[in-house]
Scaffold this motif. Structure first.
Motif, PDB file in Angstrom:
ATOM      1  N   SER A 211       8.391 -10.740 -26.273  1.00  0.00           N
ATOM      2  CA  SER A 211       9.446 -10.364 -25.329  1.00  0.00           C
ATOM      3  C   SER A 211       8.899  -9.659 -24.092  1.00  0.00           C
ATOM      4  O   SER A 211       9.609  -9.528 -23.092  1.00  0.00           O
ATOM      5  N   LEU A 213       6.216 -10.874 -22.635  1.00  0.00           N
ATOM      6  CA  LEU A 213       5.399 -11.914 -22.016  1.00  0.00           C
ATOM      7  C   LEU A 213       6.272 -12.956 -21.339  1.00  0.00           C
ATOM      8  O   LEU A 213       7.421 -13.189 -21.728  1.00  0.00           O
ATOM      9  N   ASN A 214       5.691 -13.589 -20.336  1.00  0.00           N
ATOM     10  CA  ASN A 214       6.319 -14.742 -19.701  1.00  0.00           C
ATOM     11  C   ASN A 214       6.015 -15.994 -20.521  1.00  0.00           C
ATOM     12  O   ASN A 214       5.189 -15.977 -21.438  1.00  0.00           O
ATOM     13  N   ALA A 215       6.664 -17.092 -20.147  1.00  0.00           N
ATOM     14  CA  ALA A 215       6.486 -18.347 -20.893  1.00  0.00           C
ATOM     15  C   ALA A 215       5.048 -18.851 -20.858  1.00  0.00           C
ATOM     16  O   ALA A 215       4.603 -19.540 -21.774  1.00  0.00           O
ATOM     17  N   ASP A 216       4.294 -18.496 -19.798  1.00  0.00           N
ATOM     18  CA  ASP A 216       2.907 -18.974 -19.688  1.00  0.00           C
ATOM     19  C   ASP A 216       1.897 -18.038 -20.355  1.00  0.00           C
ATOM     20  O   ASP A 216       0.684 -18.208 -20.199  1.00  0.00           O
ATOM     21  N   THR A 218       1.436 -14.874 -19.757  1.00  0.00           N
ATOM     22  CA  THR A 218       1.088 -13.696 -18.959  1.00  0.00           C
ATOM     23  C   THR A 218       2.071 -12.580 -19.264  1.00  0.00           C
ATOM     24  O   THR A 218       3.184 -12.827 -19.749  1.00  0.00           O
ATOM     25  N   LYS A 220       4.786  -9.741 -18.445  1.00  0.00           N
ATOM     26  CA  LYS A 220       5.818  -9.521 -17.439  1.00  0.00           C
ATOM     27  C   LYS A 220       5.436  -8.355 -16.535  1.00  0.00           C
ATOM     28  O   LYS A 220       4.614  -7.504 -16.901  1.00  0.00           O
ATOM     29  N   GLU A 224       9.877  -5.191 -15.381  1.00  0.00           N
ATOM     30  CA  GLU A 224      10.540  -6.013 -16.406  1.00  0.00           C
ATOM     31  C   GLU A 224      10.200  -5.528 -17.810  1.00  0.00           C
ATOM     32  O   GLU A 224      11.053  -5.522 -18.700  1.00  0.00           O
TER      33      GLU A 224
END
Length: 289
Positions: A211, A213-216, A218, A220, A224
């Motif tokens: 939660s 992390l971004n979809a890639d 990395t 946030k 965020e």
């Protein structure tokens, strides 16, 4: 090229940053890939097939306290020194750690270096998947390594044992933040390690590591990340103790806390592999209170 806002050589650096510094003589890159048994992946084999140029393989299971029955507990300082010297990692080096999942196990090694008093260490944001997706240089040969002197100073405040966590849970003096998935936290899904009870430490808050992390893969942005912790009911004014299944993804939350300026955090090294084993330790199930 302007530096990415992620670039901080003490926490997190971008693939652009690493590409610019790849040939720096004082840079040491570590592949700290590690996977759960059910992932069907072999980190050592994958490292042998392809890794970032100059990377050494950091074996999380071997560079641990093998005297413990718990998985990959932090090693004694003398073992850490021995292994780092043999890998050519020493004083004066900037260390960058990555893994093959994106941002998963690398944070554990970042935390381990900090536990040993070494702060010039960062995680590669997005890890090897992002590096490869960008078509950057890889190799399949291990680097030539020269022994390097390293000094450590164990920072005991960065790690908690079961007694300290039980005390904190009873008194509510720290936020215990669990990085496992919601179903495991609530006791709705079985643990991947056999013989463990299901549920969570009483009073713990659930912030699944994905939660932050971004979809890639990395992390946030700090603003965020802060929202994610607060949405889970975490009081960021209190000391924090991160936990997970076996002390690996808990370090993702430790890294996230550090990124948002929360300095008073420690990691429960035994995590659920320990807490879930003992019937005399209380367990809660269902959503957090």
């Amino acid at each position: 090229m302007t530096p990415s806002p992620a670039d901080d050589p003490k926490t997190l650096v971008s693939t652009d940053w690493l590409a610019r510094h790849l040939r720096d003589p004082d840079l040491r890159i570590l592949d700290a890939s590690w996977y759960l048994p059910d992932a069907g992946r072999d980190a050592k084999v994958e490292y042998g097939a392809a890794h970032i140029p100059g990377a050494r393989f950091f074996d999380i299971d071997e560079i641990s306290d093998l005297r413990s029955t718990l998985p990959h507990m932090a090693p004694p300082p003398e073992k850490f020194i021995s292994r780092m010297r043999a890998m050519g990692v020493g004083d004066g080096h900037q260390v960058v750690v990555y893994d093959g999942a994106g941002l998963f196990s690398a944070a554990r090694v970042w935390w381990l270096f900090r536990l040993m008093g070494k702060t010039d260490v960062a995680v590669l944001d997005g890890g090897f998947p992002k590096w490869r997706a960008e078509g950057r240089e890889i190799e399949d040969m291990p680097p030539i390594v020269k022994d390097r002197h390293i000094t450590v100073s164990r920072q005991n405040h960065l790690v908690k044992d079961v007694t300290q966590v039980a005390h904190a849970a009873k008194l509510g003096e720290a936020e215990i933040i669990d990085a496992r998935s919601g179903p495991r936290f609530r006791g709705e899904a079985a643990e991947p390690r056999p013989g463990l009870r299901s549920g969570h430490i009483p009073g713990a808050k659930n912030v699944p590591f994905a939660s932050v992390l971004n979809a890639d893969g990395t992390m946030k942005a700090p603003t965020e990340v802060k929202v994610v912790f607060e949405a889970a009911g975490v009081d960021l004014a209190k000391p924090a103790i991160t936990s997970c299944g076996s002390g690996v993804t808990a370090a993702v939350l430790s890294l996230a806390l550090e990124r948002i300026g929360h300095r008073n955090h420690a990691l429960y090294d035994g995590s659920w592999a320990e807490w879930g084993m003992y019937d005399d330790l209380k367990v809660e199930q269902g959503p957090q209170a």
